[in-house]
Design a protein around this motif. Structure first.
Motif, PDB file in Angstrom:
ATOM      1  N   GLY A 242       0.833  -1.204   0.000  1.00 13.54           N
ATOM      2  CA  GLY A 242       0.000   0.000   0.000  1.00 13.54           C
ATOM      3  C   GLY A 242       0.863   1.248   0.000  1.00 13.54           C
ATOM      4  O   GLY A 242       0.618   2.202  -0.743  1.00 13.54           O
ATOM      5  N   ASP A 243       1.890   1.230   0.835  1.00  6.04           N
ATOM      6  CA  ASP A 243       2.759   2.400   0.971  1.00  6.04           C
ATOM      7  C   ASP A 243       3.475   2.706  -0.349  1.00  6.04           C
ATOM      8  O   ASP A 243       3.704   3.851  -0.710  1.00  6.04           O
ATOM      9  CB  ASP A 243       3.780   2.128   2.084  1.00  6.04           C
ATOM     10  CG  ASP A 243       4.503   3.394   2.511  1.00  6.04           C
ATOM     11  OD1 ASP A 243       3.966   4.498   2.276  1.00  6.04           O
ATOM     12  OD2 ASP A 243       5.602   3.273   3.075  1.00  6.04           O
ATOM     13  N   LEU A 244       3.807   1.632  -1.065  1.00  3.76           N
ATOM     14  CA  LEU A 244       4.568   1.782  -2.305  1.00  3.76           C
ATOM     15  C   LEU A 244       3.715   2.347  -3.447  1.00  3.76           C
ATOM     16  O   LEU A 244       4.186   3.149  -4.242  1.00  3.76           O
ATOM     17  CB  LEU A 244       5.101   0.397  -2.706  1.00  3.76           C
ATOM     18  CG  LEU A 244       6.304   0.337  -3.620  1.00  3.76           C
ATOM     19  CD1 LEU A 244       7.495   1.012  -2.952  1.00  3.76           C
ATOM     20  CD2 LEU A 244       6.633  -1.126  -3.935  1.00  3.76           C
ATOM     21  N   LEU A 248      -2.991   6.735  -0.130  1.00  7.45           N
ATOM     22  CA  LEU A 248      -3.701   6.455   1.116  1.00  7.45           C
ATOM     23  C   LEU A 248      -3.982   4.959   1.167  1.00  7.45           C
ATOM     24  O   LEU A 248      -4.394   4.372   0.155  1.00  7.45           O
ATOM     25  CB  LEU A 248      -5.029   7.241   1.114  1.00  7.45           C
ATOM     26  CG  LEU A 248      -6.042   6.944   2.219  1.00  7.45           C
ATOM     27  CD1 LEU A 248      -5.489   7.372   3.585  1.00  7.45           C
ATOM     28  CD2 LEU A 248      -7.354   7.691   1.951  1.00  7.45           C
ATOM     29  N   LEU A 249      -3.717   4.361   2.322  1.00  6.69           N
ATOM     30  CA  LEU A 249      -4.003   2.940   2.518  1.00  6.69           C
ATOM     31  C   LEU A 249      -5.122   2.829   3.550  1.00  6.69           C
ATOM     32  O   LEU A 249      -5.067   3.475   4.601  1.00  6.69           O
ATOM     33  CB  LEU A 249      -2.737   2.243   3.023  1.00  6.69           C
ATOM     34  CG  LEU A 249      -2.864   0.780   3.437  1.00  6.69           C
ATOM     35  CD1 LEU A 249      -3.325  -0.085   2.272  1.00  6.69           C
ATOM     36  CD2 LEU A 249      -1.531   0.259   3.975  1.00  6.69           C
ATOM     37  N   VAL A 270       5.807   0.114  11.387  1.00  9.59           N
ATOM     38  CA  VAL A 270       6.212   0.600  10.059  1.00  9.59           C
ATOM     39  C   VAL A 270       5.854   2.059   9.819  1.00  9.59           C
ATOM     40  O   VAL A 270       6.246   2.633   8.806  1.00  9.59           O
ATOM     41  CB  VAL A 270       5.591  -0.251   8.912  1.00  9.59           C
ATOM     42  CG1 VAL A 270       6.027  -1.691   9.020  1.00  9.59           C
ATOM     43  CG2 VAL A 270       4.078  -0.142   8.890  1.00  9.59           C
ATOM     44  N   GLY A 271       5.105   2.664  10.737  1.00 11.66           N
ATOM     45  CA  GLY A 271       4.716   4.058  10.528  1.00 11.66           C
ATOM     46  C   GLY A 271       4.576   4.786  11.840  1.00 11.66           C
ATOM     47  O   GLY A 271       5.105   4.340  12.858  1.00 11.66           O
ATOM     48  N   LEU A 291       2.646   6.401   6.965  1.00  9.87           N
ATOM     49  CA  LEU A 291       3.650   5.397   6.603  1.00  9.87           C
ATOM     50  C   LEU A 291       4.820   6.152   5.980  1.00  9.87           C
ATOM     51  O   LEU A 291       4.884   7.367   6.060  1.00  9.87           O
ATOM     52  CB  LEU A 291       3.041   4.374   5.639  1.00  9.87           C
ATOM     53  CG  LEU A 291       1.724   3.731   6.123  1.00  9.87           C
ATOM     54  CD1 LEU A 291       1.175   2.781   5.087  1.00  9.87           C
ATOM     55  CD2 LEU A 291       1.926   3.030   7.456  1.00  9.87           C
ATOM     56  N   ASN A 292       5.720   5.440   5.307  1.00  7.88           N
ATOM     57  CA  ASN A 292       6.856   6.138   4.683  1.00  7.88           C
ATOM     58  C   ASN A 292       6.386   7.210   3.713  1.00  7.88           C
ATOM     59  O   ASN A 292       6.812   8.344   3.765  1.00  7.88           O
ATOM     60  CB  ASN A 292       7.731   5.149   3.921  1.00  7.88           C
ATOM     61  CG  ASN A 292       8.716   4.497   4.857  1.00  7.88           C
ATOM     62  OD1 ASN A 292       9.114   5.109   5.851  1.00  7.88           O
ATOM     63  ND2 ASN A 292       9.074   3.256   4.563  1.00  7.88           N
ATOM     64  N   ARG A 293       5.480   6.796   2.794  1.00 15.59           N
ATOM     65  CA  ARG A 293       4.979   7.729   1.786  1.00 15.59           C
ATOM     66  C   ARG A 293       3.490   7.996   1.990  1.00 15.59           C
ATOM     67  O   ARG A 293       3.033   9.114   1.939  1.00 15.59           O
ATOM     68  CB  ARG A 293       5.160   7.139   0.382  1.00 15.59           C
ATOM     69  CG  ARG A 293       6.571   7.134  -0.170  1.00 15.59           C
ATOM     70  CD  ARG A 293       6.543   6.546  -1.588  1.00 15.59           C
ATOM     71  NE  ARG A 293       5.603   7.247  -2.450  1.00 15.59           N
ATOM     72  CZ  ARG A 293       4.437   6.734  -2.892  1.00 15.59           C
ATOM     73  NH1 ARG A 293       4.074   5.528  -2.562  1.00 15.59           N
ATOM     74  NH2 ARG A 293       3.656   7.449  -3.670  1.00 15.59           N
TER      75      ARG A 293
END
Ligand code: AMP
Ligand code: MG
Length: 412
Positions: A242-244, A248-249, A270-271, A291-293
């Motif tokens: 999802g993050d990749l 929005l996840l 992870v976030g 998250l990351n992105r």
């Protein structure tokens, strides 16, 4: 009373404030054909390339006249005809009139158009039964929209009110914000997709279906990651995917404090969690984080809670992220409760109700019945949320309550 302490729960207003202030709208722009632009959001203001109407034209079927020729007794010959799409192009002799149809350009020198109901036609010509005023029944060039005027602001969702207006200006391509990419998955070892037989202890995955429908209504690009088992490693993978790929996840389930509830744990790992406990009912466990992105929203597992939290929190977030600066929450109206409503103080309730107007035009509301967060039929029976304040207790019949009619996210 709820049998737990509710003072550590954040209010829905605080949650909304965080959702909107900790995030910003995507700004990538793409060019789309007007015919593909329904539901998209304008990236720039739209400026009119034309006057509308583009030329002065008749608002009536009748006769184009010069005022100086018109007296109560004058019988004037008809010197020609003007149709919409086929203007009068000849000489217009003094002391005559031109037959004209609605939408036809008015011939040069026209002072007014007299409608045909005020004209008597004979062999000699026309006599008018009413005297015209200057400019009567003439639509002026640019009267509706002036060339160069802003017809739409940036950040407007394009629908039936906007797109035909752009078509009337001859605009065939428009710059819109790209679609928001939203990834979603459901969590739960008990879940099966529709279309497969159920084994002992299994249920169908309602939430992914519901969330998909609401995302489609909001014109998002959907990345469906399916059903994820209650397994930390599987969840980690889903978060990563999802993050990749998404802005929005959205997940559902596993945000409570049960032994198979890993969503919050993985989000922690992870976030960054912004909040995850809300003073609302249904929907206490709702996680929001970064998250990351991508951003992350974890909806509760119970289907009614998943839909209510999506509707009340994720809907405004998606409008905000999509650049829809004109989105408005549904208006809250006052209605008289016609049935008692059970409530414990401590959380803001979104009960489902049936709103109608009585003979005096006043709003009344009845409960849909069982308000359990697994009773999905409360949405099909109801047409509105009954919004009951956090500190309010049970409501007696006859009291006034706030209601919010379902918008097209729930009722197309
Ligand atoms: P959870 O938050 O995972 O503990 O789930 C709470 C309740 O919602 C449980 O009864 C789950 O079986 C149910 N549930 C969770 N996810 C879904 C789903 N996608 N569709 C239908 N029911 C669900
Ligand atoms: Mg679960």
């Amino acid at each position: 009373m709820d049998c737990y302490n509710t003072s550590d729960l954040i209010s829905i207003e605080q949650a909304l404030e965080k959702l909107l202030s900790q995030t910003s709208a995507i700004s990538d722009v793409e060019d789309v054909a007007l015919t593909d632009a329904a539901g998209r959001i304008t990236a720039l203001p739209v400026i009119s390339p034309l006057n509308v109407p583009p030329f002065a034209n008749s608002a009536m079927d009748g006769y184009a006249v010069r005022l100086q020729d018109i007296t109560p007794d004058a019988v004037l010959p008809v010197a020609g005809k003007a149709f919409a799409g086929s203007p009068f192009s000849g000489e217009w002799p003094a002391g005559s009139v031109i037959r004209i149809m609605t939408g036809a350009p008015v011939p040069a020198g026209t002072d007014a158009v007299i409608m045909q109901e005020q004209a008597e036609l004979s062999e000699q010509g026309v006599r008018f039964t009413a005297m015209p005023a200057q400019g009567q029944n003439i639509r002026l060039a640019g009267e509706d929209i002036r060339q160069g005027a802003e017809v739409l602001a940036a950040g407007v969702r394009l629908g039936t009110a906007e797109l035909p207006l752009l078509a009337s200006l001859g605009i065939a391509q428009i710059k819109v914000v790209r679609k928001l990419k939203v990834a979603l998955f459901s969590t739960g070892d008990e879940l099966q997709p529709v279309g497969t037989p159920l084994q002992e202890g299994q249920i169908y995955d309602t939430n992914r279906f519901a969330v998909r429908l609401m995302l489609e209504q909001m014109h998002c690009e959907i990345i469906d990651l399916g059903i994820i088992r209650d397994d930390p490693q599987a969840l980690r993978e889903a978060f990563k995917a999802g993050d990749l790929h998404a802005d929005l996840l959205i997940s559902s389930g596993g945000v409570s404090v049960g032994e198979a509830d890993f969503t919050k744990q993985i989000l922690d790992e992870v976030g960054k969690i912004s909040f995850w406990k809300l003073a609302m009912k249904p929907g206490k466990p709702f996680a929001f984080g970064q998250l990351n992105r991508a951003l992350f929203c974890g909806l509760p597992g119970n289907p009614v809670s998943a839909v209510v939290t999506f509707y009340q929190l994720v809907q405004p977030l998606i409008a905000h992220l999509s650049g829809d600066t004109h989105w408005q929450p549904p208006a809250r109206l006052k209605a008289k409760a016609m049935t008692p409503l059970k409530k414990s103080p401590g959380r803001l309730d979104f009960q489902r109700g049936i709103v109608s107007a009585n003979a005096q035009g006043e709003l009344e509301v009845r409960t849909t019945g069982h308000q359990g967060s697994h009773v999905f039929s409360s949405f099909t029976l109801g047409n509105a949320f009954i919004v009951l304040e956090r500190e309010r207790g049970s409501v007696k019949a006859g009291e006034l309550v706030d209601v919010e009619l379902f918008n097209p996210l729930l009722r197309f």
